[in-house]
Design a protein around this motif. Structure first.
Motif, short mmCIF file in Angstrom:
data_model
loop_
_atom_site.label_atom_id
_atom_site.label_comp_id
_atom_site.label_asym_id
_atom_site.label_seq_id
_atom_site.Cartn_x
_atom_site.Cartn_y
_atom_site.Cartn_z
N LEU A 146 0.83 -1.20 0.00
CA LEU A 146 0.00 0.00 0.00
C LEU A 146 0.86 1.25 0.00
CD1 LEU A 146 -2.08 -2.18 0.77
CD2 LEU A 146 -3.13 -0.50 2.30
N ARG A 147 0.48 2.20 -0.84
CA ARG A 147 1.13 3.50 -0.87
C ARG A 147 0.05 4.56 -0.64
NH1 ARG A 147 4.90 4.48 -5.80
NH2 ARG A 147 6.27 3.29 -4.42
N ALA A 148 0.25 5.42 0.34
CA ALA A 148 -0.70 6.47 0.66
C ALA A 148 -0.19 7.81 0.16
CB ALA A 148 -0.94 6.54 2.17
N PHE A 149 -1.06 8.57 -0.46
CA PHE A 149 -0.79 9.94 -0.88
C PHE A 149 -1.64 10.86 -0.01
CE2 PHE A 149 0.15 7.25 -4.45
CZ PHE A 149 1.31 7.80 -4.99
N VAL A 150 -1.01 11.83 0.62
CA VAL A 150 -1.68 12.65 1.63
C VAL A 150 -1.51 14.13 1.30
CG1 VAL A 150 -1.73 13.30 4.07
CG2 VAL A 150 -1.35 10.90 3.42
N VAL A 151 -2.63 14.86 1.35
CA VAL A 151 -2.61 16.32 1.23
C VAL A 151 -2.83 16.87 2.63
CG1 VAL A 151 -3.68 18.36 0.22
CG2 VAL A 151 -3.51 16.23 -1.12
N LEU A 152 -1.87 17.63 3.11
CA LEU A 152 -1.91 18.14 4.48
C LEU A 152 -2.69 19.44 4.59
CD1 LEU A 152 1.80 17.50 5.50
CD2 LEU A 152 -0.20 16.21 6.29
N ALA A 153 -3.27 19.69 5.74
CA ALA A 153 -3.89 20.97 6.04
C ALA A 153 -2.82 22.04 6.15
CB ALA A 153 -4.70 20.87 7.33
N LYS A 201 -2.11 1.77 11.85
CA LYS A 201 -1.86 0.54 12.59
C LYS A 201 -2.67 0.47 13.87
CE LYS A 201 1.98 -2.23 14.42
NZ LYS A 201 3.46 -2.27 14.62
N ALA A 202 -2.91 1.63 14.49
CA ALA A 202 -3.67 1.65 15.75
C ALA A 202 -5.17 1.47 15.54
CB ALA A 202 -3.42 2.98 16.47
N ASN A 203 -5.63 1.62 14.31
CA ASN A 203 -7.07 1.59 14.07
C ASN A 203 -7.53 0.49 13.12
OD1 ASN A 203 -8.43 4.24 15.28
ND2 ASN A 203 -6.38 4.80 14.54
N LEU A 204 -6.61 -0.03 12.29
CA LEU A 204 -6.99 -1.05 11.31
C LEU A 204 -6.03 -2.23 11.38
CD1 LEU A 204 -7.73 1.23 8.20
CD2 LEU A 204 -9.40 0.29 9.83
N ALA A 205 -6.37 -3.29 10.67
CA ALA A 205 -5.52 -4.48 10.65
C ALA A 205 -4.15 -4.15 10.06
CB ALA A 205 -6.20 -5.58 9.83
N ARG A 206 -3.17 -4.95 10.43
CA ARG A 206 -1.79 -4.67 10.05
C ARG A 206 -1.59 -4.63 8.53
NH1 ARG A 206 2.91 -4.89 12.96
NH2 ARG A 206 4.84 -5.17 11.76
N HIS A 207 -2.31 -5.51 7.80
CA HIS A 207 -2.11 -5.56 6.35
C HIS A 207 -2.70 -4.35 5.64
CE1 HIS A 207 -6.07 -7.58 6.93
NE2 HIS A 207 -6.38 -6.98 5.80
N LYS A 208 -3.39 -3.46 6.37
CA LYS A 208 -3.95 -2.25 5.79
C LYS A 208 -3.07 -1.02 6.03
CE LYS A 208 -8.63 -4.08 6.24
NZ LYS A 208 -10.00 -3.91 6.77
N VAL A 209 -1.93 -1.22 6.64
CA VAL A 209 -1.02 -0.11 6.93
C VAL A 209 -0.17 0.18 5.68
CG1 VAL A 209 0.88 0.70 8.36
CG2 VAL A 209 -0.92 -0.74 9.36
N PRO A 210 -0.19 1.41 5.16
CA PRO A 210 0.64 1.72 4.00
C PRO A 210 2.12 1.73 4.35
CG PRO A 210 -0.46 3.71 4.82
CD PRO A 210 -1.01 2.57 5.60
N ARG A 211 2.91 1.05 3.54
CA ARG A 211 4.36 1.05 3.77
C ARG A 211 4.98 2.35 3.26
NH1 ARG A 211 7.54 -3.67 1.54
NH2 ARG A 211 9.15 -2.62 2.76
#
Length: 527
Positions: free
Chosen positions: A460-467, A482-492
């Motif tokens: 997983l790759r996450a693209f984030v636009v910051l405030a 990682k604190a809210n979803l399963a481990r395999h859903k964490v973007p590396r």
């Protein structure tokens, strides 16, 4: 507005619809009701129903003189303004077929669609002249809106109207019809014909959305797409005047229009709503929007965070339509739905059916189980203009989305069926991760894709636009997931962008994210 208590008017409306299509039919009804009532307001000022009727008569005659007539495919490449409205009306009166072009097209897309759809004429704003070279100079061209020099060989809509009679025209031999293009986020957009549409079918919105009558509607969404066009037609049917944005969306201008015109309804796509809310309390407080009773949003998903912030800003006035170019209306979420079940797209309105099927196309009835969403609505889809079709089961059409119902029968969208990422043998739908990220106060937008990985197949790759003012910390983003979803859903990988790539209707262009250089993301990857 329509008076269903008068059977003669109802019969005439149905008859007109079979000849002219819904757009001309609603105008004709409104003109008979009160020709002096304001129909639209754009940057040139207001136009009444009677003025639109007469000017579209003259335009139709002018187009006919250039060789455009019944059966001609007219491509309309216009912003939201009277030129676009008059184009739709004149084409309906001639029996010409209208192809609604996306104002975000690049030249190659425009040329490919024009060739496939056998375009015989193009009506366009002068700002798009540079894109039209690939179509050919032999195609008749009319400028609907001039904001620069007039190209050689092009007629001008104002001149055609001024030079021709405004008297009524004879009815066309057959209705021309309408072609709406798909969003085109993964290639050349496909054409979805709307040849037989009754204006009465749009009333299915009213089962779930209390659109005001005899008021004012601010149209921020583009009317070249189904959302804007349907709400323009239905807004007229309910006796509303339509206020158009001034050429391009501006969130402050939208607030000013709502305040100035005391609008009861605002029509947007979700990215527009996001930009309005992100203006912040100090800017929002400058405009009196207390007249708003309905914010109608459609075109993409609305995160739980955005629905919550909208309710805090405007009150419980947000209605979220789940629809597509092919299946049309599928479900509507009311403010109550979104308050009780954040993230839901609600329930089907009257005349619509929604069901969920597994991969073997067995119907799923258990709440919470994810499958492919299939829809049946009053707006039939007989296949794309290139001969292809969507999958159908039990008389329902595939939406291309996967989702589930909750125990109360509310529908949730888990993602596009082709967006699913298989990482290390686990299925991940990006929307769940994206909604979690945008709920953070330091994140304005987020998108998640899968990229090739030697060990896991995809990561997983996450693209984030910051405030504004936020400092991005990739590890903090990963830890939050990682604190809210399963481990395999964490973007590396976490990559910060100034904005996400979107098309003119606000749809996320995931393919463009795939093209971003991998080395740009590697700097944000953990050691």
């Amino acid at each position: 507005m329509f008076d269903w208590r008068h059977p003669g008017e109802m019969i005439r409306t149905m008859r007109d619809s079979a000849v002219y299509g819904p757009f001309v039919t609603v105008l004709a009804h409104s003109t008979r009701l009160d020709p002096t009532a304001e129909a639209i307001v754009d940057e040139r000022g207001p136009l009444t129903f009677g003025e639109l009727d007469r000017q579209s008569n003259a335009l139709a005659r002018g187009l006919a003189a250039t060789g455009i007539g019944g059966g001609t495919v007219i491509a309309a490449l216009c912003r939201d303004h009277r030129g676009m409205v008059l184009t739709l009306l004149a084409a309906g009166k001639l029996g010409a077929r209208v192809l609604l072009m996306n104002t975000g097209f690049a030249g190659p897309q425009l040329a490919a669609v024009a060739e496939r759809e056998k375009v015989g004429a193009i009506l366009h704003d002068s700002e798009f002249t540079v894109l039209l070279g690939a179509i050919g100079t032999e195609t008749p061209r009319v400028l609907t809106w001039v904001d620069g020099d007039v190209p050689e060989g092009a007629a001008v809509i104002d001149a055609l109207i001024a030079a021709n009679s405004t008297d009524p025209l004879p009815a066309p031999a057959r209705p021309g019809g309408l072609v709406i293009l798909t969003s085109g986020t993964t290639g050349t957009p496909k054409g979805a014909p709307r040849d037989k549409v009754s204006p009465l079918q749009s009333a299915q919105f009213l089962d779930r959305v209390p659109l005001p009558r005899g008021g004012t509607l601010v149209m921020a969404a583009p009317i070249f797409h189904g959302t804007g066009l349907s709400q323009l037609t239905l807004g007229w049917a309910l006796g509303n005047r339509i206020v158009f944005e001034q050429r391009r969306f501006d969130p402050v201008r939208t607030l000013a229009d709502v305040a100035e015109h005391r609008a009861q309804t605002l029509v947007v796509v979700p990215t527009m709503l996001q930009r309005i809310i992100d203006l912040g309390p100090e800017v929002l407080a400058k405009y009196d929007t207390s007249s708003l009773r309905v914010i109608f949003a459609a075109g993409s998903s609305i995160s739980p965070d955005l629905s919550r912030r909208t309710a805090e800003t405007f009150g419980e006035v947000l209605y979220n339509l789940y629809a597509s170019t092919e299946v049309a209306v599928a479900a509507v979420a009311t403010p109550e739905d979104m308050r009780l079940a954040p993230g839901t797209v609600g329930r089907p309105p009257v005349g619509c059916r929604v069901a969920i099927y597994d991969e073997q196309r067995n119907r799923i009835t258990t709440p919470g189980v994810v499958g492919t969403i299939f829809v049946s609505s009053g707006l039939s889809f007989a296949g794309y203009t290139d001969g292809r079709h969507k999958e159908s089961v039990d008389g329902l059409l595939s939406s291309g989305d996967v989702g589930h119902f909750d125990a109360e029968g509310r529908l949730f969208i888990d993602g596009r069926d082709d967006d699913m990422i298989v990482s290390g043998g686990e299925n991940v739908y990006p929307l769940e991760v994206e909604n979690l990220l945008v709920a953070r106060p330091d994140v304005l937008e987020a998108a998640v894709i899968g990229v090739d990985d030697r060990d896991f197949g995809k990561r997983l790759r996450a693209f984030v636009v910051l405030a504004d003012g936020a400092e991005g910390d990739p590890q903090e983003i990963r830890d939050h997931v990682k604190a809210n979803l399963a481990r395999h859903k964490v973007p590396r990988d976490v990559l910060f962008l100034d904005e996400l790539p979107r098309n003119a209707t606000g749809k996320l262009l995931r393919r463009a994210l795939q093209d971003i250089d991998a080395e740009d993301a590697s700097a944000a990857r953990p050691e």
